[in-house]
Design an enzyme around this catalytic site. Structure first.
Site, mmCIF file in Angstrom:
data_model
loop_
_atom_site.group_PDB
_atom_site.id
_atom_site.type_symbol
_atom_site.label_atom_id
_atom_site.label_comp_id
_atom_site.label_asym_id
_atom_site.label_seq_id
_atom_site.Cartn_x
_atom_site.Cartn_y
_atom_site.Cartn_z
ATOM 1 N N CYS A 165 62.322 57.408 16.555
ATOM 2 C CA CYS A 165 62.966 56.246 16.027
ATOM 3 C C CYS A 165 62.186 54.909 16.443
ATOM 4 O O CYS A 165 61.481 54.818 17.710
ATOM 5 C CB CYS A 165 64.255 56.218 16.269
ATOM 6 S SG CYS A 165 64.818 55.737 17.758
ATOM 7 N N CYS A 212 68.574 59.111 14.870
ATOM 8 C CA CYS A 212 67.630 58.599 13.420
ATOM 9 C C CYS A 212 66.534 59.532 13.183
ATOM 10 O O CYS A 212 66.051 59.727 11.843
ATOM 11 C CB CYS A 212 67.233 56.983 13.478
ATOM 12 S SG CYS A 212 68.754 56.098 13.378
ATOM 13 N N CYS A 254 65.614 47.466 17.837
ATOM 14 C CA CYS A 254 66.809 47.905 17.543
ATOM 15 C C CYS A 254 68.007 47.649 18.663
ATOM 16 O O CYS A 254 68.066 47.843 19.751
ATOM 17 C CB CYS A 254 66.632 49.551 17.681
ATOM 18 S SG CYS A 254 68.270 50.343 17.102
ATOM 19 N N ARG A 260 64.930 47.410 4.686
ATOM 20 C CA ARG A 260 64.519 48.677 4.500
ATOM 21 C C ARG A 260 64.599 49.026 2.921
ATOM 22 O O ARG A 260 65.712 48.527 2.183
ATOM 23 C CB ARG A 260 65.596 49.629 5.073
ATOM 24 C CG ARG A 260 65.171 51.247 4.893
ATOM 25 C CD ARG A 260 66.410 51.918 5.472
ATOM 26 N NE ARG A 260 66.452 51.785 6.902
ATOM 27 C CZ ARG A 260 67.526 51.981 7.707
ATOM 28 N NH1 ARG A 260 68.678 52.162 7.060
ATOM 29 N NH2 ARG A 260 67.427 51.716 9.118
ATOM 30 N N CYS A 270 68.563 56.559 21.293
ATOM 31 C CA CYS A 270 69.923 56.513 21.322
ATOM 32 C C CYS A 270 70.594 57.633 20.858
ATOM 33 O O CYS A 270 69.727 58.248 20.117
ATOM 34 C CB CYS A 270 70.635 55.125 20.846
ATOM 35 S SG CYS A 270 70.950 55.178 19.111
ATOM 36 N N ARG A 309 72.737 56.509 0.776
ATOM 37 C CA ARG A 309 71.470 55.963 1.110
ATOM 38 C C ARG A 309 70.195 56.557 0.249
ATOM 39 O O ARG A 309 70.523 57.114 -0.878
ATOM 40 C CB ARG A 309 71.315 56.425 2.480
ATOM 41 C CG ARG A 309 72.240 56.034 3.533
ATOM 42 C CD ARG A 309 72.230 54.470 3.876
ATOM 43 N NE ARG A 309 73.086 53.849 4.460
ATOM 44 C CZ ARG A 309 72.788 53.705 5.822
ATOM 45 N NH1 ARG A 309 72.008 54.076 6.552
ATOM 46 N NH2 ARG A 309 73.735 53.152 6.840
ATOM 47 N N LYS A 340 74.315 60.617 2.796
ATOM 48 C CA LYS A 340 72.947 60.904 2.716
ATOM 49 C C LYS A 340 72.743 62.135 1.754
ATOM 50 O O LYS A 340 73.618 63.381 2.141
ATOM 51 C CB LYS A 340 72.491 61.305 4.072
ATOM 52 C CG LYS A 340 72.104 60.017 5.048
ATOM 53 C CD LYS A 340 71.700 60.027 6.273
ATOM 54 C CE LYS A 340 71.559 58.853 7.041
ATOM 55 N NZ LYS A 340 70.955 58.853 8.269
ATOM 56 N N LYS A 397 77.950 55.669 5.956
ATOM 57 C CA LYS A 397 76.832 56.014 5.282
ATOM 58 C C LYS A 397 76.874 57.462 4.572
ATOM 59 O O LYS A 397 77.650 58.417 5.380
ATOM 60 C CB LYS A 397 75.537 56.048 6.187
ATOM 61 C CG LYS A 397 75.669 56.766 7.148
ATOM 62 C CD LYS A 397 74.456 56.383 8.282
ATOM 63 C CE LYS A 397 74.427 57.146 9.582
ATOM 64 N NZ LYS A 397 73.346 56.736 10.413
#
Length: 688
Positions: free
Chosen positions: A498, A548, A504, A129, A544, A198, A282, A280
Site C-alpha cells: 500500500c 489495502c 496516508c 481515486r 497498517c 466501490r 466490494k 464500504k
C-alpha cells in the site's frame, strides 16, 4: 439515454423546496431546515438526534427507535445526499476542509491527506481515486490522468489493488479543475471511496472469449446498478451539468424494481436512501479458475458458470469476504467469502441488489469497526443470511455449481487476444508510474492510440496491439525499465504494498517505500539458504492493519504495527484461497532476517514435493516454526561427511557462546570455524 443520477437532477433539487424537505426522511419536529449561500439545505440541530428511518425497509411497519449511531452516520444524514457542508468548505480559502466535509468527500472519490514527513504546519493535499470497472481505461482518460499528475499532482500515477488510478498531491484550490477534467474525459471518481459500492473488479485481460467478455459486462452492469443517482457528484464538480451516459435497460429495470421492498420509492437514492451503506462494499466478478481478482476477499464474489459449449448460463455467488482488522482486537478479523448459491444469468442484478439491501438494513451503524458485511454474516451464520437475502431477492438460491481449482493469473508479457490483436501486460513495481517509465508509457499509448487496463495486482495491460507494432513497443518499454516478465525477479511479480507513508494518515510504518529493500533482502536470504532464483513467495506489505494490499492472503504478509516494525502473517497460498494467520508481533524491520532465514532454510529442507511456502508453514504449525526461529543459530555449513554433533552438553555450549560473543559471533559459527581450522590443519599435516 439517461443521466447517471436519474431524474432527480441538481436543478430540480435546488428549485423545489418540497423535494428538499422530503429528502430528509425521518426529521423530527425538533429540527428545521435552513439554506446555505449555495441554496443547499442543511440541518439546524437541536439537542436530540433524529430517528433514522432511511435504513428501515420502506414497506415495514414504522417501529424505528433511537439507537446509537456513529458520528459518520449523523454526518451522512444531515448532508443533503453528500453535499453539505462539503459544498461550503470547498469555497473557503483554507487549504483543508473540516471533519464533516472530510467524511463526505470520500463519496466523491477523494481523501484529505497531509505530508507526514514534514514537521511544523501541516501541508494539506487531496488524493483522488478513479472508478474503473474491470480496470478499463480509455486512451483519452489515460492521457488526461497523465497530464493531471504533472500539472496538479506529485508527478506520478498509482495503480491500485482495485484496478483504479490514484492521483496524489492535488491542492484544494485545484480539486474542481481536476475532477471536472476527469469527468469530461469520460472518467469518474464517484463512489471510489465512502460507504457505498466501490470499484467492481473483473479479470483485466482483453481476452475475446465468451465467459471473459460476459464477466466484464456483468461487472460494468453491477457498477452501474450501484452508482449513486441523486446527482451530488455532478452538482459539486460540473455545476449540475447532465453528463449523459447510456445505461442498459436491464440495469434501469433492476434498479427501479421494488417488488420485494428493496427501494426507497420517493427518494432520489432508490437503493442507498439518505444513509447509504454502513461501510464500504466490494464486489468482484470472474470466470472459473481465474483468481486474478482475489475473489474471496470481497463482500460479494461473482463467478460466471458456462455450459459445455462455453455459453454463460448463470453465476455462483460468494459473500462475506473482507480484509480490514484492528491490531490486538480479536473481535476484528480478515475473513474469506463463502458460498451463498447459484442464480441464473438474468437474475444476477436482482441477487446482488438483495445482498446489498440486506447489508444496508442490518449492518451495524454504531461502531464502524464492525460495520462490514463479513461481521453480519459471522454473527448470523450463512443460513440465516441466505434466508434474509432470499426475501429481498424473491427466490431461493439454487445449489452452488462445482468449480475447478483457482489459479492466480498475472497476464504479464505478450499474449493473443483472440481477435487478431495482441495485448502486453507490464509489471509496475508497487503500481507507481513515474519518471522515465511514465514518459515512455505516455509516448507508446499516445502514438499507437492504445486503451489500457489496470490489474488487481497493480500492473498495466496495453490492449489492441497489432503484431507489426510488437518489436518497436517492446524495445521502447525495455529502455524505460518495463521488462518482459522473465527478466523480473519472481518475488517482485507477485508482491504488493500500500502507499503508507508519507501521505496516508493511517500508516504506522513504511510499505511502498520499504518494500523494494525488503524484497532484495528476502532474495538474499533465499540465496543464502540455497533456494534457486525461480523460487518465489507471495509477499504483501501494508503500513497498517486495514489490509489495502491484502496481506492476509499472502504467504508472507508484513503488517505495520509500530515504528519500523511489522506483524508477520504466514500461511496464505499462491492462488489466494487461504487466509494467513498472525505469526509474530512487533518484529523490527532490521531483524527480519532473524525470522525469515530459519523459515526459508527449513522450507528448503523439509518441504514436500512442490509444496509452497504458505502450505509448508501451515503444515508445520506455528509452535514448531517459532521453536525453529528461537533456536536458530544459522544454517549448517561445512563438510557434511563429518556429521558432527557440535555440543554434547549445555555447559560446553554456554562456554562456547560466551567466547563467541567476544568475537561478535554465535556459538554455532565459532564451533564451525574451529572444526574447519582443525580439518584444514589435518589436511595440511597429511600433505606434508
Amino acid at each position: 439515454m439517461t443521466t447517471p443520477y436519474g431524474a432527480a437532477t441538481s436543478t430540480v433539487i435546488r428549485s423545489d423546496p418540497k423535494i428538499q424537505v422530503h429528502n430528509f426522511i425521518g426529521l423530527k419536529a425538533s429540527h428545521s431546515l435552513a439554506f446555505n449561500k449555495n441554496s443547499a439545505p442543511f440541518l439546524l440541530r437541536k439537542s436530540r438526534p433524529p430517528v433514522i428511518r432511511a435504513v428501515s425497509t420502506p414497506t415495514k411497519t414504522d417501529t424505528a427507535t433511537e439507537t446509537k449511531r456513529s458520528k459518520v452516520e449523523i454526518i451522512k444524514e444531515g448532508s443533503n445526499y453528500i453535499r453539505y457542508p462539503l459544498n461550503e468548505e470547498l469555497l473557503t480559502d483554507a487549504p483543508n476542509i473540516n471533519e464533516a466535509a472530510t467524511q463526505l468527500i470520500k463519496f466523491h472519490g477523494s481523501y484529505q491527506q497531509y505530508n507526514r514527513d514534514e514537521r511544523g504546519a501541516r501541508s494539506y493535499s487531496f488524493m483522488l481515486r478513479t472508478k474503473n470497472p474491470c480496470g478499463k481505461v480509455s486512451n483519452e482518460l489515460y492521457l488526461t490522468m497523465d497530464d493531471l499528475a504533472d500539472q496538479f499532482g506529485i508527478g506520478t500515477l498509482r495503480l491500485t489493488t482495485r484496478q483504479t488510478f490514484q492521483l496524489h498531491g492535488v491542492l484544494k484550490k485545484d480539486l474542481k479543475t481536476v475532477m471536472s477534467s476527469i469527468i469530461r474525459s469520460m472518467g469518474s471518481t464517484l463512489g471510489a471511496c465512502g460507504d457505498l459500492n466501490r470499484n467492481v473488479l473483473a479479470p483485466a485481460a482483453p481476452i475475446a472469449r465468451k465467459d471473459y467478455l460476459f464477466a466484464q459486462e456483468t461487472a460494468e452492469n453491477i457498477a452501474a446498478l450501484l452508482t449513486p443517482q441523486s446527482g451530488f457528484y455532478y452538482d459539486m464538480w460540473v455545476d449540475g451539468e447532465k453528463i449523459l451516459t447510456a445505461e442498459p435497460p436491464e440495469v434501469v429495470k433492476a434498479r427501479n424494481d421494488n417488488s420485494h421492498g428493496t427501494n426507497f420509492p420517493d427518494s432520489p437514492e432508490l437503493i442507498y436512501g439518505t444513509q447509504f451503506l454502513p461501510r464500504k462494499f466490494k464486489i468482484a466478478v470472474t470466470v472459473p479458475g481465474d483468481n486474478s481478482v482475489d475473489v474471496l476477499t470481497n463482500d460479494i464474489g461473482v463467478v460466471v458458470v458456462s455450459d459445455e459449449n462455453g455459453e454463460p448460463q448463470g453465476f455462483n455467488i460468494y459473500v462475506g469476504g473482507g480484509m480490514g482488522r484492528t491490531h490486538r482486537l480479536e473481535t476484528t478479523f480478515p475473513r474469506l467469502a463463502e458460498p451463498l448459491g447459484y442464480v441464473p444469468k438474468d437474475d444476477i442484478l436482482y441477487a446482488v441488489k438483495a445482498i446489498v439491501v440486506t447489508q444496508r438494513e442490518n449492518g451495524r451503524r454504531d461502531d464502524r469497526k464492525y460495520s462490514r458485511m463479513k461481521y453480519l454474516i459471522s454473527s448470523w451464520g450463512i443460513e440465516k443470511f441466505r434466508s434474509v437475502v432470499e426475501q429481498y431477492y424473491g427466490k431461493k438460491f439454487e445449489p452452488f455449481r462445482e468449480l475447478p481449482e483457482w489459479e492466480f493469473k498475472s497476464y504479464l508479457g505478450w499474449h493473443e487476444q483472440g481477435d487478431g490483436n495482441l495485448y502486453c501486460g507490464l509489471h509496475v513495481d508497487n503500481g507507481r508510474i513515474g519518471g522515465e517509465m511514465k514518459k515512455t508509457l505516455r509516448e507508446v499509448i499516445e502514438k499507437y492510440n492504445l486503451n489500457v487496463r489496470i490489474t488487481p495486482n497493480q500492473n498495466l495491460i496495453l490492449c489492441n496491439i497489432r503484431s507489426a507494432w510488437k518489436r518497436n513497443i517492446t524495445t521502447a518499454l525495455a529502455q524505460a525499465g518495463l521488462l518482459l516478465p522473465r527478466y523480473v525477479d519472481p518475488l517482485n511479480i507477485t508482491a504488493m504494498a500500500c502507499p503508507a507513508f508519507p501521505l496516508c494518515p493511517l500508516a504506522i510504518t513504511e510499505a511502498e517505500r520499504g518494500i523494494p529493500g525488503i524484497l532484495k533482502r528476502v532474495r538474499a536470504v533465499l540465496e543464502k539458504v540455497g533456494l534457486k532464483y525461480n523460487e518465489s513467495v507471495v509477499i504483501r506489505v501494508t503500513g497498517c492493519p486495514n489490509g489495502c494490499a491484502r496481506p492476509y492472503m499472502a504467504e508472507l504478509g508484513l503488517v505495520g504495527d509500530g515504528p519500523n516494525s511489522y506483524q508477520i502473517w504466514l500461511g496464505g497460498r499462491p492462488n489466494q484461497t487461504q487466509l494467513a494467520r498472525s505469526f509474530m508481533d512487533k518484529v523490527k524491520v532490521q531483524d527480519l532476517e532473524n525470522v525469515l532465514e530459519p523459515l526459508f532454510y527449513n522450507w528448503k529442507r523439509k518441504r514436500q514435493s512442490k509444496e509452497s511456502f504458505g502450505d509448508f508453514t501451515t503444515r508445520m504449525g506455528f509452535d514448531k516454526l517459532k521453536e525453529l526461529v528461537e533456536k536458530w543459530e544459522g544454517p549448517v555449513v561445512g563438510p557434511s561427511r563429518y556429521n558432527l554433533k557440535l555440543f554434547a552438553d549445555r555447559e560446553t555450549y554456554e562456554a562456547m557462546d560466551e567466547l563467541a560473543k567476544l568475537q561478535n559471533k554465535n556459538a554455532h559459527q565459532l564451533a564451525i570455524e574451529v572444526i574447519r581450522n582443525f580439518v584444514a590443519a589435518q589436511q595440511n599435516g597429511k600433505s606434508e
